[in-house]
Design a protein around this motif. Structure first.
Motif, short mmCIF file in Angstrom:
data_model
loop_
_atom_site.label_atom_id
_atom_site.label_comp_id
_atom_site.label_asym_id
_atom_site.label_seq_id
_atom_site.Cartn_x
_atom_site.Cartn_y
_atom_site.Cartn_z
N GLY A 259 33.26 13.18 -48.62
CA GLY A 259 34.60 13.26 -48.17
C GLY A 259 34.90 14.65 -48.12
O GLY A 259 36.28 15.23 -48.00
N HIS A 260 34.06 15.65 -47.96
CA HIS A 260 34.37 17.03 -48.12
C HIS A 260 34.84 17.35 -46.25
O HIS A 260 34.33 16.87 -45.75
N GLU A 261 35.64 18.58 -46.55
CA GLU A 261 35.69 19.19 -45.09
C GLU A 261 34.61 20.12 -44.74
O GLU A 261 34.68 21.12 -45.53
N VAL A 262 34.02 19.99 -43.90
CA VAL A 262 32.66 21.17 -43.58
C VAL A 262 33.02 21.96 -42.43
O VAL A 262 33.30 21.49 -41.32
N THR A 263 32.69 23.37 -42.66
CA THR A 263 32.60 23.98 -41.41
C THR A 263 30.87 24.33 -41.30
O THR A 263 30.52 25.08 -42.33
N ALA A 264 30.45 23.89 -40.36
CA ALA A 264 29.19 23.94 -40.14
C ALA A 264 28.97 25.20 -39.39
O ALA A 264 29.27 25.33 -38.06
N VAL A 265 28.24 26.17 -39.77
CA VAL A 265 27.97 27.73 -39.35
C VAL A 265 26.66 27.85 -38.53
O VAL A 265 25.54 27.41 -39.37
N VAL A 266 26.56 27.95 -37.25
CA VAL A 266 25.20 28.07 -36.54
C VAL A 266 25.43 29.30 -35.71
O VAL A 266 26.56 29.72 -35.22
N ARG A 267 24.44 29.83 -35.38
CA ARG A 267 24.38 30.93 -34.26
C ARG A 267 24.94 30.71 -33.02
O ARG A 267 25.66 31.67 -32.32
N PHE B 56 26.17 27.84 -44.03
CA PHE B 56 25.35 28.61 -43.10
C PHE B 56 23.84 28.25 -43.01
O PHE B 56 23.33 27.85 -43.96
N GLY B 57 23.40 28.10 -41.78
CA GLY B 57 22.20 27.47 -41.29
C GLY B 57 22.19 25.94 -41.29
O GLY B 57 21.44 25.22 -41.42
N ALA B 58 23.48 25.56 -40.80
CA ALA B 58 23.62 24.14 -40.77
C ALA B 58 22.96 23.26 -39.95
O ALA B 58 23.06 22.27 -39.87
N GLY B 59 22.17 24.06 -38.74
CA GLY B 59 21.44 23.34 -38.00
C GLY B 59 19.95 23.18 -38.65
O GLY B 59 19.26 22.43 -37.86
N GLY B 60 19.62 23.84 -39.67
CA GLY B 60 18.28 23.94 -40.21
C GLY B 60 18.07 22.70 -41.02
O GLY B 60 19.07 21.73 -41.17
N ARG B 61 16.86 22.69 -41.44
CA ARG B 61 16.37 21.63 -42.34
C ARG B 61 17.27 21.11 -43.64
O ARG B 61 17.95 20.05 -43.89
N ALA B 62 17.46 22.27 -44.22
CA ALA B 62 18.28 22.14 -45.50
C ALA B 62 19.69 21.93 -45.16
O ALA B 62 20.44 21.29 -45.78
N GLY B 63 20.18 22.92 -44.19
CA GLY B 63 21.58 22.87 -43.87
C GLY B 63 21.99 21.52 -43.21
O GLY B 63 23.16 21.24 -43.77
N ARG B 64 21.40 21.15 -42.38
CA ARG B 64 21.74 19.60 -41.79
C ARG B 64 21.95 18.56 -42.83
O ARG B 64 22.69 17.99 -42.68
N HIS B 65 20.90 18.47 -43.81
CA HIS B 65 21.35 17.52 -44.92
C HIS B 65 22.58 18.09 -45.88
O HIS B 65 23.25 16.95 -46.27
N ALA B 66 22.39 19.11 -45.96
CA ALA B 66 23.94 19.43 -46.73
C ALA B 66 25.12 19.14 -45.98
O ALA B 66 26.13 18.64 -46.73
N VAL B 67 25.13 19.38 -44.61
CA VAL B 67 26.22 18.89 -43.96
C VAL B 67 26.45 17.49 -44.05
O VAL B 67 27.65 17.11 -44.26
#
Ligand SMILES: NC(=O)c1ccc[n+]([C@@H]2O[C@H](COP(=O)([O-])OP(=O)(O)OC[C@H]3O[C@@H](n4cnc5c(N)ncnc54)[C@H](OP(=O)(O)O)[C@@H]3O)[C@@H](O)[C@H]2O)c1
Length: 212
Positions: A25-33, A7-18
């Motif tokens: 190799g993980h499967e990511v659900t990037a949650v943005v508003r 959650f917050g995948a478009g933010g600075r911390a979130g983007r880097h976490a994605v």
């Protein structure tokens, strides 16, 4: 390989976490508003989905069934306490095995029992934001077992525009320290893959990068 909702995948911390999760190799659900603002984000093992971290139903729809969820959210327009309490409440009810919530260094103690945000010299104008974060962490603390949550923050601050050095250290409050968002993401993903800290607040500092 794990399924991770961020959650917050478009933010600075979130983007880097994605990026870090994808690279591992993980499967990511990037949650943005609003996914229409993040058209370039989807990719190999990365799905972008709409979600509001303060809404329980929305969090459940985006995150339930994932191995882990990460909350890295900030909304300058929201009342901090309402925002972080609602987010922590919704995230702590998600059906995930592991929950990481990015929080603030100012919640760390400068002396036993004294948080930085409570110290006399702390700027009054920042207190409501910090207290909002603190109230969110309190919600996590009250979450029943077996919610395996971790609040995680820089030990000092982020190094904006900082490079990925590939290392970090777990630290107490260290306001001189800086950590790049990329290195912070390493710490996040390490705690997803091999949880070492549980139901507490842990802080991380960047390798040997110290500002004077
Ligand atoms: N020294 C420190 O300890 C320190 C310093 C800086 C930040 N932080 C903390 O680190 C965390 C991450 O900060 P950041 O720098 O990555 O912030 P950021 O770049 O501003 O990103 C925050 C993201 O939160 C998302 N967001 C806002 N409201 C949301 C909602 N209701 N539902 C879902 N997503 C929502 C926004 O997403 P969209 O607009 O894309 O929807 C935005 O992309 C924050 O909690 C912040 O307080 C700590």
């Amino acid at each position: 390989m794990s399924k991770i909702a961020i959650f917050g995948a478009g933010g600075r911390a979130g983007r880097h976490a994605v990026r870090e999760a994808q690279a591992r190799g993980h499967e990511v659900t990037a949650v943005v508003r609003d996914p229409s603002r993040y058209t370039g984000m989807a990719g190999e093992r990365v799905t972008v989905t709409a979600g509001d971290v303060t809404d329980r139903g929305s969090v459940a729809a985006a995150a339930d069934g994932h191995d882990a969820a990460i909350g890295a959210v900030y909304d300058a327009t929201a009342d901090p306490e309402g925002f972080y309490v609602a987010a922590a409440d919704a995230l702590s009810r998600a059906d995930v095995g592991r929950l990481l919530v990015v929080t603030l260094s100012t919640l760390l103690e400068v002396a036993p029992g004294v948080r930085m945000l409570d110290s006399p010299e702390f700027p009054a104008e920042y207190r409501p934001f910090c207290l909002g974060h603190a109230a969110g962490v309190d919600v996590l603390r009250a979450a029943p077992l077996p919610v395996d949550w971790l609040a995680i923050s820089p030990a000092g601050d982020f190094r904006h525009g900082g490079e990925r050095t590939g290392s970090y250290r777990v630290s107490g409050l260290d306001m001189d320290s800086r950590i790049s968002y990329a290195d912070f993401a390493i710490a996040l993903l390490d705690e997803v893959e091999t949880p070492k800290h549980h139901r507490t607040h842990v802080a991380v500092a960047g390798g040997d990068l110290v500002v004077s």
